[in-house]
Design a protein around this motif. Sequence first.
Motif, PDB file in Angstrom:
ATOM      1  N   LYS A   1       8.314  -2.461  -0.141  1.00  0.00           N
ATOM      2  CA  LYS A   1       7.157  -1.599   0.546  1.00  0.00           C
ATOM      3  C   LYS A   1       6.554  -0.609  -0.090  1.00  0.00           C
ATOM      4  O   LYS A   1       4.970  -0.529  -0.013  1.00  0.00           O
ATOM      5  CB  LYS A   1       7.683  -0.549   1.832  1.00  0.00           C
ATOM      6  CG  LYS A   1       9.012  -1.658   2.648  1.00  0.00           C
ATOM      7  CD  LYS A   1       9.797  -0.521   3.711  1.00  0.00           C
ATOM      8  CE  LYS A   1      11.289  -1.704   4.432  1.00  0.00           C
ATOM      9  NZ  LYS A   1      11.505  -0.329   5.480  1.00  0.00           N
ATOM     10  N   ARG A   2       6.935   0.097  -1.139  1.00  0.00           N
ATOM     11  CA  ARG A   2       5.618   0.092  -1.755  1.00  0.00           C
ATOM     12  C   ARG A   2       4.887  -0.569  -2.587  1.00  0.00           C
ATOM     13  O   ARG A   2       4.824  -1.131  -3.078  1.00  0.00           O
ATOM     14  CB  ARG A   2       6.343   0.837  -2.947  1.00  0.00           C
ATOM     15  CG  ARG A   2       7.572   2.381  -3.042  1.00  0.00           C
ATOM     16  CD  ARG A   2       9.024   2.375  -4.103  1.00  0.00           C
ATOM     17  NE  ARG A   2       8.242   3.291  -5.093  1.00  0.00           N
ATOM     18  CZ  ARG A   2       8.598   4.040  -5.773  1.00  0.00           C
ATOM     19  NH1 ARG A   2      10.209   3.676  -6.514  1.00  0.00           N
ATOM     20  NH2 ARG A   2       7.874   4.801  -6.781  1.00  0.00           N
ATOM     21  N   LYS A   3       3.245   0.353  -2.535  1.00  0.00           N
ATOM     22  CA  LYS A   3       2.558  -0.921  -2.580  1.00  0.00           C
ATOM     23  C   LYS A   3       2.672  -0.921  -4.655  1.00  0.00           C
ATOM     24  O   LYS A   3       2.157   0.229  -4.882  1.00  0.00           O
ATOM     25  CB  LYS A   3       0.804   0.246  -2.218  1.00  0.00           C
ATOM     26  CG  LYS A   3      -0.383  -0.044  -2.416  1.00  0.00           C
ATOM     27  CD  LYS A   3      -1.229   0.410  -1.829  1.00  0.00           C
ATOM     28  CE  LYS A   3      -2.715   0.482  -2.289  1.00  0.00           C
ATOM     29  NZ  LYS A   3      -3.794   0.997  -1.859  1.00  0.00           N
ATOM     30  N   GLY A   4       1.674  -1.592  -4.640  1.00  0.00           N
ATOM     31  CA  GLY A   4       1.575  -2.353  -6.041  1.00  0.00           C
ATOM     32  C   GLY A   4       2.801  -3.052  -6.254  1.00  0.00           C
ATOM     33  O   GLY A   4       2.592  -3.106  -8.203  1.00  0.00           O
ATOM     34  N   PHE A   5       3.679  -3.002  -6.346  1.00  0.00           N
ATOM     35  CA  PHE A   5       4.649  -3.479  -6.606  1.00  0.00           C
ATOM     36  C   PHE A   5       5.379  -4.807  -6.382  1.00  0.00           C
ATOM     37  O   PHE A   5       4.661  -5.301  -5.476  1.00  0.00           O
ATOM     38  CB  PHE A   5       6.122  -2.561  -6.518  1.00  0.00           C
ATOM     39  CG  PHE A   5       6.534  -1.255  -6.885  1.00  0.00           C
ATOM     40  CD1 PHE A   5       7.402  -1.150  -7.374  1.00  0.00           C
ATOM     41  CD2 PHE A   5       5.741   0.018  -6.654  1.00  0.00           C
ATOM     42  CE1 PHE A   5       7.941  -0.036  -8.365  1.00  0.00           C
ATOM     43  CE2 PHE A   5       5.887   0.792  -7.155  1.00  0.00           C
ATOM     44  CZ  PHE A   5       6.966   1.197  -8.317  1.00  0.00           C
ATOM     45  N   THR A   6       6.113  -6.256  -7.346  1.00  0.00           N
ATOM     46  CA  THR A   6       5.939  -6.995  -6.796  1.00  0.00           C
ATOM     47  C   THR A   6       6.362  -7.599  -5.835  1.00  0.00           C
ATOM     48  O   THR A   6       7.842  -6.725  -5.513  1.00  0.00           O
ATOM     49  CB  THR A   6       6.605  -7.711  -8.403  1.00  0.00           C
ATOM     50  OG1 THR A   6       5.766  -7.195  -9.719  1.00  0.00           O
ATOM     51  CG2 THR A   6       6.988  -9.250  -8.478  1.00  0.00           C
ATOM     52  N   GLN A   7       6.305  -8.478  -5.178  1.00  0.00           N
ATOM     53  CA  GLN A   7       6.949  -8.970  -3.837  1.00  0.00           C
ATOM     54  C   GLN A   7       7.824 -10.259  -4.005  1.00  0.00           C
ATOM     55  O   GLN A   7       6.784 -11.262  -4.686  1.00  0.00           O
ATOM     56  CB  GLN A   7       5.691  -9.257  -3.431  1.00  0.00           C
ATOM     57  CG  GLN A   7       5.257  -8.267  -2.588  1.00  0.00           C
ATOM     58  CD  GLN A   7       6.017  -6.590  -2.063  1.00  0.00           C
ATOM     59  OE1 GLN A   7       6.648  -7.692  -0.817  1.00  0.00           O
ATOM     60  NE2 GLN A   7       5.305  -5.712  -2.216  1.00  0.00           N
ATOM     61  N   PRO A   8       8.820  -9.904  -4.038  1.00  0.00           N
ATOM     62  CA  PRO A   8       9.678 -11.434  -4.290  1.00  0.00           C
ATOM     63  C   PRO A   8       9.600 -12.551  -3.222  1.00  0.00           C
ATOM     64  O   PRO A   8       8.732 -12.754  -2.469  1.00  0.00           O
ATOM     65  CB  PRO A   8      11.665 -10.628  -3.593  1.00  0.00           C
ATOM     66  CG  PRO A   8      11.235  -9.329  -3.843  1.00  0.00           C
ATOM     67  CD  PRO A   8       9.531  -9.138  -3.588  1.00  0.00           C
TER      68      PRO A   8
END
Length: 354
Positions: A168-175
């Motif tokens: 949910k945190r913006k900018g973090f890698t989405q699996p």
Amino acid sequence: MKLVTCVGLLLVLPAIALINKKDDLPINQIQVIGSHNSYKQAIDPALFNVIKSQDPVAANRLDYEHIPMPAQLDLGLRNLEIDVYADEKGGKYAHPRGFEQVKGQPAFDKNGEMNKPGFKVFHVPDLDFRSSALTFVVALQQLKKWSEAHPDHTPVFITLEVKDDSIKRKGFTQPEVFTSKTFDELDAVIIENLGKEHIINPDRVRGQYNTLEEAVLAKNWPKLSQAKGKFLFVLDAKDRKRATYIQGHPSLKGRVLFANAEPGTPEAALMIRNNPKDEQIPELVKKGYIIRTRADADTKQARNNDWRDFEAACKAGAQIITTDYYQKSTHFKSDYAISFTDGKYFRANPLFKN
């Protein structure tokens, strides 16, 4: 150091003694201790301090680490937990955001393993990414090498958590999302790198019974003598991921993993009940299911020197009890560490002593 021994329960028997006895136990009548997030290495202190300044509660939950998985097996642990992320093209997790937040951290992937296509092993993208086996292939090769050096070892349970929930945190890698194809590839990687001869799969337990659950309720688990040198994998997932893994494989026919399926379903066999005080656990164990539960979570019990959940797990007869503290913490002062009597991590299950 206090080592809780579940006072009043059955005394420990050495694993090899159990195998040699005339009453060669089926593997649902043993009890083992293993580790949680078994691959996890400590977050670099500089990055950890940043995380702690932003969210002290979350930081405390991440404040632990493990010795390499083969060393855990050497101690006698007989459950490992491995988190797996899909990375079809490679490189998805090769440049964690944490390195942007804190400069000068030691490299975590000196050999460039994260750039290769294939499943990766770590805890949390961008933050808690250091692992003693960065890829699932490496983890499996470690297990195979250890197993073949100890061919008579008692069975090892592997809790496999496939992680694809969105961050949910913006900018973090989405699996990447696990699909039927992804699960097929996961099964294939296990067989290729561990070998069918080292695996007890659902087909082996089901045998000639109509469903896997029917076989389990008929106590058709292999005995210790038949399970020497072998591993059993259970998928730690529910809902969409579990349904996707089962789809097209009723009773898990042709699958490698057991599926954490609910009682009353054709796939029910090996289940995860994280609450050791769950009143259903003793009943499920006596019926023939294998239950995995936890002695501690999020470092809370260790920080409070609280053994009550471990004692509850012992008493309930859950066959697999996981912990972050088979040894005392090196991150904070605590006497908390768990084992059975005499520092062992394997014994006959007290729920079946009569």
